[in-house]
Motif scaffolding. Sequence first.
Motif, PDB file in Angstrom:
ATOM      1  N   GLU A  25      73.469  43.767  56.661  1.00 47.64           N
ATOM      2  CA  GLU A  25      72.616  43.287  55.571  1.00 47.64           C
ATOM      3  C   GLU A  25      72.824  41.786  55.471  1.00 47.64           C
ATOM      4  O   GLU A  25      73.948  41.309  55.581  1.00 47.64           O
ATOM      5  CB  GLU A  25      73.023  43.957  54.248  1.00 47.64           C
ATOM      6  CG  GLU A  25      72.921  45.475  54.244  1.00 47.64           C
ATOM      7  CD  GLU A  25      71.515  45.986  53.959  1.00 47.64           C
ATOM      8  OE1 GLU A  25      70.592  45.159  53.861  1.00 47.64           O
ATOM      9  OE2 GLU A  25      71.360  47.222  53.843  1.00 47.64           O
ATOM     10  N   ARG A  51      75.824  48.315  58.378  1.00 49.39           N
ATOM     11  CA  ARG A  51      74.531  47.652  58.526  1.00 49.39           C
ATOM     12  C   ARG A  51      74.702  46.169  58.269  1.00 49.39           C
ATOM     13  O   ARG A  51      75.385  45.780  57.318  1.00 49.39           O
ATOM     14  CB  ARG A  51      73.506  48.250  57.562  1.00 49.39           C
ATOM     15  CG  ARG A  51      73.215  49.703  57.910  1.00 49.39           C
ATOM     16  CD  ARG A  51      72.147  50.323  57.044  1.00 49.39           C
ATOM     17  NE  ARG A  51      72.019  51.735  57.428  1.00 49.39           N
ATOM     18  CZ  ARG A  51      71.205  52.601  56.844  1.00 49.39           C
ATOM     19  NH1 ARG A  51      70.425  52.201  55.848  1.00 49.39           N
ATOM     20  NH2 ARG A  51      71.149  53.852  57.254  1.00 49.39           N
ATOM     21  N   VAL A  77      75.868  46.943  50.451  1.00 45.44           N
ATOM     22  CA  VAL A  77      77.070  46.566  51.189  1.00 45.44           C
ATOM     23  C   VAL A  77      76.808  46.631  52.697  1.00 45.44           C
ATOM     24  O   VAL A  77      75.719  47.011  53.135  1.00 45.44           O
ATOM     25  CB  VAL A  77      78.235  47.515  50.822  1.00 45.44           C
ATOM     26  CG1 VAL A  77      78.665  47.304  49.381  1.00 45.44           C
ATOM     27  CG2 VAL A  77      77.835  48.969  51.048  1.00 45.44           C
ATOM     28  N   THR A  94      66.529  52.880  46.146  1.00 45.75           N
ATOM     29  CA  THR A  94      66.489  54.245  46.647  1.00 45.75           C
ATOM     30  C   THR A  94      67.881  54.842  46.624  1.00 45.75           C
ATOM     31  O   THR A  94      68.838  54.204  47.064  1.00 45.75           O
ATOM     32  CB  THR A  94      65.965  54.257  48.096  1.00 45.75           C
ATOM     33  OG1 THR A  94      64.673  53.672  48.113  1.00 45.75           O
ATOM     34  CG2 THR A  94      65.900  55.675  48.627  1.00 45.75           C
ATOM     35  N   SER A 105      73.349  59.619  47.860  1.00 46.19           N
ATOM     36  CA  SER A 105      73.271  58.303  48.492  1.00 46.19           C
ATOM     37  C   SER A 105      74.610  57.934  49.123  1.00 46.19           C
ATOM     38  O   SER A 105      75.392  58.811  49.489  1.00 46.19           O
ATOM     39  CB  SER A 105      72.839  57.269  47.444  1.00 46.19           C
ATOM     40  OG  SER A 105      72.790  55.979  47.991  1.00 46.19           O
ATOM     41  N   THR A 106      74.868  56.650  49.236  1.00 43.47           N
ATOM     42  CA  THR A 106      76.190  56.229  49.712  1.00 43.47           C
ATOM     43  C   THR A 106      77.135  56.239  48.513  1.00 43.47           C
ATOM     44  O   THR A 106      76.715  56.050  47.371  1.00 43.47           O
ATOM     45  CB  THR A 106      76.144  54.809  50.308  1.00 43.47           C
ATOM     46  OG1 THR A 106      75.538  53.926  49.372  1.00 43.47           O
ATOM     47  CG2 THR A 106      75.339  54.783  51.600  1.00 43.47           C
ATOM     48  N   ASP A 151      75.660  62.383  53.959  1.00 44.10           N
ATOM     49  CA  ASP A 151      74.597  62.597  54.932  1.00 44.10           C
ATOM     50  C   ASP A 151      74.561  64.046  55.409  1.00 44.10           C
ATOM     51  O   ASP A 151      75.588  64.728  55.407  1.00 44.10           O
ATOM     52  CB  ASP A 151      74.853  61.681  56.136  1.00 44.10           C
ATOM     53  CG  ASP A 151      73.581  61.345  56.890  1.00 44.10           C
ATOM     54  OD1 ASP A 151      72.522  61.901  56.547  1.00 44.10           O
ATOM     55  OD2 ASP A 151      73.647  60.518  57.828  1.00 44.10           O
ATOM     56  N   HIS A 200      72.033  66.456  58.418  1.00 47.94           N
ATOM     57  CA  HIS A 200      70.842  66.638  59.244  1.00 47.94           C
ATOM     58  C   HIS A 200      70.609  68.126  59.389  1.00 47.94           C
ATOM     59  O   HIS A 200      71.489  68.856  59.851  1.00 47.94           O
ATOM     60  CB  HIS A 200      71.021  65.933  60.580  1.00 47.94           C
ATOM     61  CG  HIS A 200      71.122  64.450  60.410  1.00 47.94           C
ATOM     62  ND1 HIS A 200      72.322  63.793  60.280  1.00 47.94           N
ATOM     63  CD2 HIS A 200      70.155  63.507  60.259  1.00 47.94           C
ATOM     64  CE1 HIS A 200      72.092  62.506  60.076  1.00 47.94           C
ATOM     65  NE2 HIS A 200      70.794  62.294  60.060  1.00 47.94           N
TER      66      HIS A 200
END
Length: 641
Positions: free
Chosen positions: A363, A361, A374, A481, A518-519, A381, A383
């Motif tokens: 950022e 991303r 970062v 988050t 999270s990451t 992840d 789905h």
Amino acid sequence: MQVTLPDGSVQEVAPGARPIDIAQSISKRLAEDAIVARVNGELWDLNRPLESDAKLEILTTKNPESLEVYRHSTAHLLAAAVLELFPGTKLGIGPPIESGFYYDFQREEPFTQEDLERIEKRMWEIQARDLPYERKYTRKEDGLKLYADQPMKIELIRERAGDVFSEYTLGPGFIDFCRGPHVPSTKKIKAFKLLSLAGAYWKGSEKNQQLQRIYGTAFFTKKDLEDYLNRLEEAKKRDHRKLGKELELFTVNEAVGAGLPLWLPKGATIRRLLEEYILERERELGYQHVYTPDLAKVDLYVRSGHWEHYHEDMFPPMDLETEKMVLRPMNCPHHILIYESKMRSYRDLPIRIAELGTMYRYERSGVLSGLSRVRAMTLNDAHIFCTPDQIKEEFSGVMKLVERAYKDLGITQYSYRLSLRDPANKEKYVDNDAMWELGERVLREAMDALNLPYREARGEAAFYGPKLDIQLADVMGHEETYSTIQVDFHLPKQFGLGYIAPDGNRHPPVMIHRAIVSTMERMVSYLIELYAGAFPLWLAPIQATVLPITDRHVEYARKVHRQLEAAGLRSHLDDRNEKVNLKIREAQLQKIPFMLVVGDREAESDSVAVRHRKHGDQGSKPLAQFVAEARALADSKNVSE
Ligand code: TSB
Ligand code: ZN
């Protein structure tokens, strides 16, 4: 003129009466504690005359709005002091923020730490002059002349001011284009401190000139300020960027780029433990792990809607001979294509496709921070593709997993946030009101069924749907988050996904996006700060270090080291030709849980002299006993050892 007070009582007051006079007439104490007023719902200076009959509320240090007004007033004090000491400095803006306030300045020479001290001293001098913050009105055309030597203010006046605008003076020397309100006079400001300097762009855009930002904080009392500064000291000691260096966990190198951390062996060990931990939990729960590439054609993201709604957060595309590729900002489209790779029936659902997915991303440089924010990150992840009937159960399964993981990682302080779209900014989200309402309702019902409390945040949804976010705060109370659960009706539709239902027809599945830990980057940054680098045994990159007393004992020490390794313990052998006391001191600084000192006695009896980083000397133990105990403790995932 009449004012109605919060208790419903009505007072007759003289035309042009000021809230401060009315407060005074109610009680001396109220006038002393007063910071600002609320007049017909609008924040209003205590010394600004009332203009008509009004509902009036006097806000004191107890009201949450007061602190912002107070801090914003302190920012004016800062700007006034800077102009006195450094005439010719150009002013940007000076808003209150979560941790205090800042003011942006443009000046050829950089401010120094000594300058900050001088400025702070001058602020106290101005404070002592007891200058009123006076609201004045200026016609726009006059204002443009008045601020001729303040180009940034001119720009703001051009953009924002009506024909007549308000500004605030602070004594004869200082005037600022500002909506207010402020405290009535500088004497109200009792406790503040300038904290740091940073670079900032005018209006936050890297296309504009660089400014110098001075950060400070202010509190109603000296005691509150001191408490805050103590917490800040504590936070600095725990700062994962500082500990990351000292404990050799990760590094950021300009040659690679900002926001692209390099994991050093010890940091990589913690990350691997976290990865293995969560993969194992997911395997137990029927997740199927996949691998997918970190990039894809732009067209994929055009189809998903990322290109329209998430473009600005993506790295620009790479032009190949015949196509354009981009680094993926999310893993969902790849997982969707895995779902789509074969026919699915209702009997197959739910399908839980999981990956430690690396994504990128763009950022902005100003928000990057160590490992916590970062540009290249690996997300825990998954789905989940399911039928509408299965949403609630899947949601609750995800929540249970979050709780389990937090318990094992030692995370106890968190809150739930229902992240909704911002109705004032609809173009940022996919356009389908019915779908948004449904997603929101499903999340609320799922939370209510679990009896979990949550608060709402407008403007925090993903572009494709609402989210239930789990927020963790750092030592300073700053929230981010971590875990997230998102109900998505959009992407399945966008990709025309389906499953064969019992009725024989094709129906679209619902997609639940979820991340538990999270990451890896963000979670490890949190764990470093949570434990101040002293990781519980099961997460410690080095669990035990073996310390031979002299060279004569290196051979036995090596044997101990090998046995620990054979038992799956992460051991280090410190066979440097140094005094054992120095080795102990260093191991202590590295926060290694166990130090095993070995000399003649230990070598003869096949034992180790155990020292614990927290409990100190534990006496000698047979090696086999130590190994078994340490192994059991690590396996228990006890977070307090
Ligand atoms: C959960 N598509 C979903 C996924 O399926 C998704 O990407 N959601 S997200 O955009 O909310 O990101 C998931 C999590 O990644 C966030 O909750 C946050 O904890 C973490 N994260 C986001 N941006 C960063 C960043 N720049 N640095 C580190 N972690 C980040
Ligand atoms: Zn996703």
